[in-house]
Structure formats: C-alpha cells, structure tokens
Design a protein around this motif. Structure first.
Motif, PDB file in Angstrom:
ATOM      1  N   ARG A  35      35.525  32.125  57.675  1.00  0.00           N
ATOM      2  CA  ARG A  35      36.575  32.784  56.886  1.00  0.00           C
ATOM      3  C   ARG A  35      36.536  32.336  55.432  1.00  0.00           C
ATOM      4  NH1 ARG A  35      40.265  35.889  59.289  1.00  0.00           N
ATOM      5  NH2 ARG A  35      40.595  35.732  61.553  1.00  0.00           N
ATOM      6  N   GLU A  36      36.381  31.037  55.221  1.00  0.00           N
ATOM      7  CA  GLU A  36      36.349  30.506  53.859  1.00  0.00           C
ATOM      8  C   GLU A  36      35.164  31.073  53.079  1.00  0.00           C
ATOM      9  OE1 GLU A  36      36.282  26.318  54.391  1.00  0.00           O
ATOM     10  OE2 GLU A  36      38.351  26.209  55.143  1.00  0.00           O
ATOM     11  N   LEU A  37      34.014  31.132  53.719  1.00  0.00           N
ATOM     12  CA  LEU A  37      32.823  31.672  53.063  1.00  0.00           C
ATOM     13  C   LEU A  37      33.015  33.144  52.752  1.00  0.00           C
ATOM     14  CD1 LEU A  37      29.978  30.740  52.191  1.00  0.00           C
ATOM     15  CD2 LEU A  37      29.124  31.608  54.373  1.00  0.00           C
ATOM     16  N   TYR A  38      33.568  33.879  53.706  1.00  0.00           N
ATOM     17  CA  TYR A  38      33.786  35.313  53.495  1.00  0.00           C
ATOM     18  C   TYR A  38      34.768  35.547  52.354  1.00  0.00           C
ATOM     19  CZ  TYR A  38      34.044  40.250  54.550  1.00  0.00           C
ATOM     20  OH  TYR A  38      33.946  41.612  54.455  1.00  0.00           O
ATOM     21  N   ASP A  39      35.857  34.795  52.338  1.00  0.00           N
ATOM     22  CA  ASP A  39      36.857  34.968  51.278  1.00  0.00           C
ATOM     23  C   ASP A  39      36.264  34.658  49.907  1.00  0.00           C
ATOM     24  OD1 ASP A  39      38.715  35.682  53.175  1.00  0.00           O
ATOM     25  OD2 ASP A  39      39.731  33.738  53.209  1.00  0.00           O
ATOM     26  N   LEU A  40      35.401  33.652  49.841  1.00  0.00           N
ATOM     27  CA  LEU A  40      34.759  33.310  48.562  1.00  0.00           C
ATOM     28  C   LEU A  40      33.886  34.463  48.069  1.00  0.00           C
ATOM     29  CD1 LEU A  40      33.906  31.398  46.295  1.00  0.00           C
ATOM     30  CD2 LEU A  40      32.184  30.442  47.867  1.00  0.00           C
ATOM     31  N   VAL A  41      33.050  35.012  48.954  1.00  0.00           N
ATOM     32  CA  VAL A  41      32.162  36.106  48.555  1.00  0.00           C
ATOM     33  C   VAL A  41      32.982  37.344  48.194  1.00  0.00           C
ATOM     34  CG1 VAL A  41      30.292  37.634  49.297  1.00  0.00           C
ATOM     35  CG2 VAL A  41      30.229  35.198  49.880  1.00  0.00           C
ATOM     36  N   ALA A  42      34.040  37.614  48.949  1.00  0.00           N
ATOM     37  CA  ALA A  42      34.892  38.761  48.635  1.00  0.00           C
ATOM     38  C   ALA A  42      35.519  38.628  47.251  1.00  0.00           C
ATOM     39  CB  ALA A  42      35.969  38.915  49.703  1.00  0.00           C
ATOM     40  N   ALA A  43      35.943  37.416  46.886  1.00  0.00           N
ATOM     41  CA  ALA A  43      36.525  37.190  45.559  1.00  0.00           C
ATOM     42  C   ALA A  43      35.473  37.383  44.469  1.00  0.00           C
ATOM     43  CB  ALA A  43      37.116  35.786  45.487  1.00  0.00           C
ATOM     44  N   ALA A  44      34.256  36.902  44.710  1.00  0.00           N
ATOM     45  CA  ALA A  44      33.185  37.085  43.734  1.00  0.00           C
ATOM     46  C   ALA A  44      32.833  38.554  43.580  1.00  0.00           C
ATOM     47  CB  ALA A  44      31.950  36.288  44.166  1.00  0.00           C
ATOM     48  N   GLN A  45      32.820  39.267  44.699  1.00  0.00           N
ATOM     49  CA  GLN A  45      32.486  40.690  44.635  1.00  0.00           C
ATOM     50  C   GLN A  45      33.546  41.472  43.881  1.00  0.00           C
ATOM     51  OE1 GLN A  45      33.150  43.865  46.374  1.00  0.00           O
ATOM     52  NE2 GLN A  45      31.098  44.765  46.275  1.00  0.00           N
ATOM     53  N   ALA A  46      34.811  41.127  44.090  1.00  0.00           N
ATOM     54  CA  ALA A  46      35.891  41.783  43.352  1.00  0.00           C
ATOM     55  C   ALA A  46      35.779  41.509  41.856  1.00  0.00           C
ATOM     56  CB  ALA A  46      37.237  41.312  43.892  1.00  0.00           C
ATOM     57  N   ALA A  47      35.403  40.288  41.491  1.00  0.00           N
ATOM     58  CA  ALA A  47      35.239  39.953  40.075  1.00  0.00           C
ATOM     59  C   ALA A  47      34.083  40.732  39.463  1.00  0.00           C
ATOM     60  CB  ALA A  47      35.013  38.453  39.927  1.00  0.00           C
ATOM     61  N   GLY A  48      33.000  40.894  40.213  1.00  0.00           N
ATOM     62  CA  GLY A  48      31.869  41.673  39.709  1.00  0.00           C
ATOM     63  C   GLY A  48      32.224  43.129  39.526  1.00  0.00           C
ATOM     64  N   ARG A  49      32.944  43.707  40.481  1.00  0.00           N
ATOM     65  CA  ARG A  49      33.358  45.111  40.350  1.00  0.00           C
ATOM     66  C   ARG A  49      34.262  45.286  39.138  1.00  0.00           C
ATOM     67  NH1 ARG A  49      35.242  44.548  45.559  1.00  0.00           N
ATOM     68  NH2 ARG A  49      37.274  45.363  44.876  1.00  0.00           N
ATOM     69  N   ALA A  50      35.191  44.339  38.935  1.00  0.00           N
ATOM     70  CA  ALA A  50      36.126  44.449  37.807  1.00  0.00           C
ATOM     71  C   ALA A  50      35.418  44.365  36.465  1.00  0.00           C
ATOM     72  CB  ALA A  50      37.190  43.359  37.916  1.00  0.00           C
ATOM     73  N   ALA A  51      34.257  43.707  36.435  1.00  0.00           N
ATOM     74  CA  ALA A  51      33.518  43.545  35.180  1.00  0.00           C
ATOM     75  C   ALA A  51      32.657  44.751  34.832  1.00  0.00           C
ATOM     76  CB  ALA A  51      32.643  42.292  35.254  1.00  0.00           C
ATOM     77  N   LEU A  52      32.579  45.734  35.725  1.00  0.00           N
ATOM     78  CA  LEU A  52      31.763  46.928  35.474  1.00  0.00           C
ATOM     79  C   LEU A  52      32.493  47.831  34.482  1.00  0.00           C
ATOM     80  CD1 LEU A  52      30.381  47.973  38.977  1.00  0.00           C
ATOM     81  CD2 LEU A  52      29.110  46.937  37.106  1.00  0.00           C
ATOM     82  N   ARG A  53      32.218  47.638  33.229  1.00  0.00           N
ATOM     83  CA  ARG A  53      32.864  48.398  32.169  1.00  0.00           C
ATOM     84  C   ARG A  53      31.815  48.963  31.219  1.00  0.00           C
ATOM     85  NH1 ARG A  53      38.209  49.326  33.497  1.00  0.00           N
ATOM     86  NH2 ARG A  53      39.031  47.472  34.552  1.00  0.00           N
ATOM     87  N   VAL A  54      32.105  50.108  30.665  1.00  0.00           N
ATOM     88  CA  VAL A  54      31.212  50.692  29.672  1.00  0.00           C
ATOM     89  C   VAL A  54      31.007  49.690  28.531  1.00  0.00           C
ATOM     90  CG1 VAL A  54      30.969  52.522  27.945  1.00  0.00           C
ATOM     91  CG2 VAL A  54      31.819  53.063  30.239  1.00  0.00           C
ATOM     92  N   ASP A  55      29.772  49.497  28.143  1.00  0.00           N
ATOM     93  CA  ASP A  55      29.341  48.624  27.054  1.00  0.00           C
ATOM     94  C   ASP A  55      29.329  47.150  27.440  1.00  0.00           C
ATOM     95  OD1 ASP A  55      28.199  48.854  24.492  1.00  0.00           O
ATOM     96  OD2 ASP A  55      29.982  47.957  23.578  1.00  0.00           O
ATOM     97  N   ALA A  56      29.616  46.805  28.694  1.00  0.00           N
ATOM     98  CA  ALA A  56      29.522  45.412  29.117  1.00  0.00           C
ATOM     99  C   ALA A  56      28.059  44.984  29.172  1.00  0.00           C
ATOM    100  CB  ALA A  56      30.164  45.229  30.486  1.00  0.00           C
TER     101      ALA A  56
END
Length: 368
Positions: A253-274
């Motif tokens: 669970r801890e490993l999954y939650d960590l990867v899920a948080a990283a994946q959410a951060a990566g998706r949020a960073a997908l911005r035009v001109d990034a």
C-alpha cells in the motif's frame, strides 16, 4: 484524409525550404504513412520542396507491384512509381531532373550500406543529411490522430475491465496466460493488435521494469503489473496498472500510494510550454523526497503515436518544451529488487489548461 495528408506535406515543404533543400527522401514507413496515408509494407516518398502552384505534382511515391491497386486507392493525388527497391529508384528519378539538385534523406533511418547504394545512382544530386524532419511534425497530433489514440486507449481500457470482471487476473494463472488473454480481449474491442508485447509481471518480477511474461504462476499476495496497449488505425495506446492479488501488505500500500502521488504530480505538470525535464522532475521529486529516488529507474514518459515510443521524451535528459496537441505518457515506477514494484501509467494529450486523459481505468489500488 487526402486534405490532411496534403496539409502535412505542405508543412514539411516549409521545413525543406528553410533548410535550402529541394526535396526530402522519406524512407521510414511510419513517416510515409503520416504524409500519404499508405499502409503497405514497402514504400518510399520523394517530397519536393517547391511552393509555387503545381509543384506538389513533383512529389513522387514509390512502392512495388504488390501494392499497385492499394496505392492507387490510397494515394490518388500523387504520382506513383512502381519499382523495387524504392529509395534508389526515387534517387534515380531525382537524378534525371533538375528539380532535385539538393535532396535531403532520413539519415537516422538510412544505413551506411544503403547510402552507398543511393550515392551510386545520385548523379548530380547532392544527398544531404536531414534527420527527424517528419518526426518533428508528428510530435503535435491533429484531431484525426487524437481520435485514433482515443479509440486505442478505449480498446485497452475495455479489455482490462473484461479481464478483471471475468476472473482473468487470478492466482493459479501464468503471466503468459494473462498476457494472451488480455491481448485477445483488445482484439475483441476493436484493436488491430497490441501496441507492443504486453508486460505481465507477478510477484518479484514486478520489480523488473520491462519484464517479459513467463510461465511464472500468479500467487495470492502478489503485486501484478500489467503494461499494455492497443493499436488502432496505426496509433498506439500505452497504459500500466498494478494490482494486488488478495489482501495487500502494508509495504505494498505504501509503495502504491507513493507511485500514485508521483504520477499525479507528473500529470499536473503537463502544461503548454513546460520544459520536458521539469515534468520529469515534478514526479521524480515526490519519489526522491520519500528516499526512493534510486528505485525510480527510468524516465517519466514519452510521446506516443504511430510509434509506441516517440518524441518528446519526458526525462532528466529530455530537451524541448511541451506544445498543445502532444500525446505523451506519464509512468513513474518504483521497483524494490527481489520484492516487487509498482508502475502507474496513463496516455494523455497536452492541452491549454489541464491535459486530456485518454486512459480512463481507475488508478485506485485494485485488489482482486
């Protein structure tokens, strides 16, 4: 689609004129398909750079006799040369005219031996290295391409849902059995085939990023990582989900939650001109802050389209910025050698504002 392909060739011709090239010899079949719509297994294209009326007529397509009828149907707007092998036949054609004096070639696709052959028939044509010109155009997808990607992702989503619903992911099956089952279900949902060899990795194998399915048996308590995609109209989807068979342990669970948080951060960073490396960093910092940076073993993601891996690369070493219409994956993973690993991956399209998510299967931890 004829107008779409003509528009793509016009965009390429602009690049050729900027580089003072009279033409480009296109030998990569995916690039030929992008520029013409041709779906056969043997072809090349000589794209003329002129922009005055009628110069599109100087673009010549080549294939062999097996595709005489198909090419006439798919490319009624282009002159066709029926010959084999195609690249030297087109260079010979260029050498017979004064319209192709300075011709670029896809040097990232042409072997040294092939270049010797082309040079031998080039006559007065100067062959100039011109790598990646079509790939640069392919980075930004048009509406037709995004719709094909959307359908490919939907086929994969539905296949995975079917697999889980009908008990296809269970203890006692082997990785190979699950992979074949999943791929067959993608066919049932409209895919022409899988995007690539599906990854099914159970237990300790889930800690191997690109594990190939074996006869390893799935057991209760295993993490099971599935990385797969569907091919629709030549376009590839890519998705990874990680499951647990039975009650998950605390470390899972801890490993999954960590990867899920990283994946959410990566998706949020997908911005035009990034900057692409900044997108990678946004997800990687989450993992590093948890003390597991060395167990995130690959880049965050990559472009998808006519190839399963294409530009841009979302990685530490990536270069360039994101543009609206780019289709990319976001796929952080953390891998505990000999124990198990988690990867969560989506295919998304960069938009003004929030990115468009194409892979819709839940990212909550699913226990089966």
């Amino acid at each position: 689609m004829l107008e779409t392909h003509a528009r793509r060739r016009a965009a390429l011709r602009s690049q050729l004129r900027e580089r003072d090239l009279d033409a480009l010899l296109v030998v990569d079949l995916r690039n030929v398909r992008y520029l013409t719509g041709f779906t056969g297994s043997n072809a090349a294209l000589l794209v003329h750079a002129g922009d005055e009326p009628g110069t599109e007529d100087r673009t010549v397509f080549c294939t062999d006799g097996r595709y005489l009828t198909q090419s006439a149907q798919q490319l009624p707007d282009l002159e066709r040369l029926i010959d084999r092998p195609c690249p030297p036949a087109l260079v010979e054609r260029a050498a017979a005219s004064t319209d192709y004096r300075r011709t670029g070639y896809e040097s990232h696709r042409v072997t040294v031996e092939d270049l010797d052959t082309l040079s031998g028939v080039a006559g007065g044509v100067e062959l100039v290295r011109a790598p990646g010109l079509v790939e640069r155009l392919r980075m930004v997808k048009d509406d037709n391409e995004i719709e094909a990607l959307r359908m490919a992702c939907a086929a994969a989503d539905r296949a995975l849902a079917d697999l889980v619903e009908h008990g296809g992911l269970r203890a006692g099956r082997t990785e190979r059995e699950v992979a074949r089952d999943l791929e067959n279900r993608m066919l049932d949902h409209g895919a022409a085939g899988p995007s690539f060899e599906s990854i099914v990795a159970a237990g300790a194998n889930s800690a191997v990023p690109h594990h190939r399915p074996t006869d390893t048996v799935l057991h209760a308590g295993d993490l099971v990582k599935l990385d797969f995609g569907a091919l629709v109209d030549g376009y590839h989807s890519d998705m990874t989900r990680t499951f647990v068979l039975g009650t998950p342990a605390d470390w899972q669970r801890e490993l999954y939650d960590l990867v899920a948080a990283a994946q959410a951060a990566g998706r949020a960073a997908l911005r035009v001109d990034a900057e692409v490396r900044d997108v990678d960093a946004a997800a990687r910092e989450v993992v590093e802050d948890a003390g597991r940076g060395e167990e995130f073993l690959h880049g965050l993601g990559h472009g998808v389209g006519l190839e399963i891996h294409e530009a841009p690369a979302l990685a530490k070493t990536g270069e360039g910025r994101l543009s609206a219409g780019m289709a990319v994956t976001v796929e952080p993973g953390v891998y505990l050698s000999g124990k198990g690993g988690v990867r969560i991956e989506d295919t998304l399209v960069v938009r003004d504002g929030d990115p468009e998510l194409l892979t819709l299967t839940t990212k909550q931890l699913v226990v089966v």
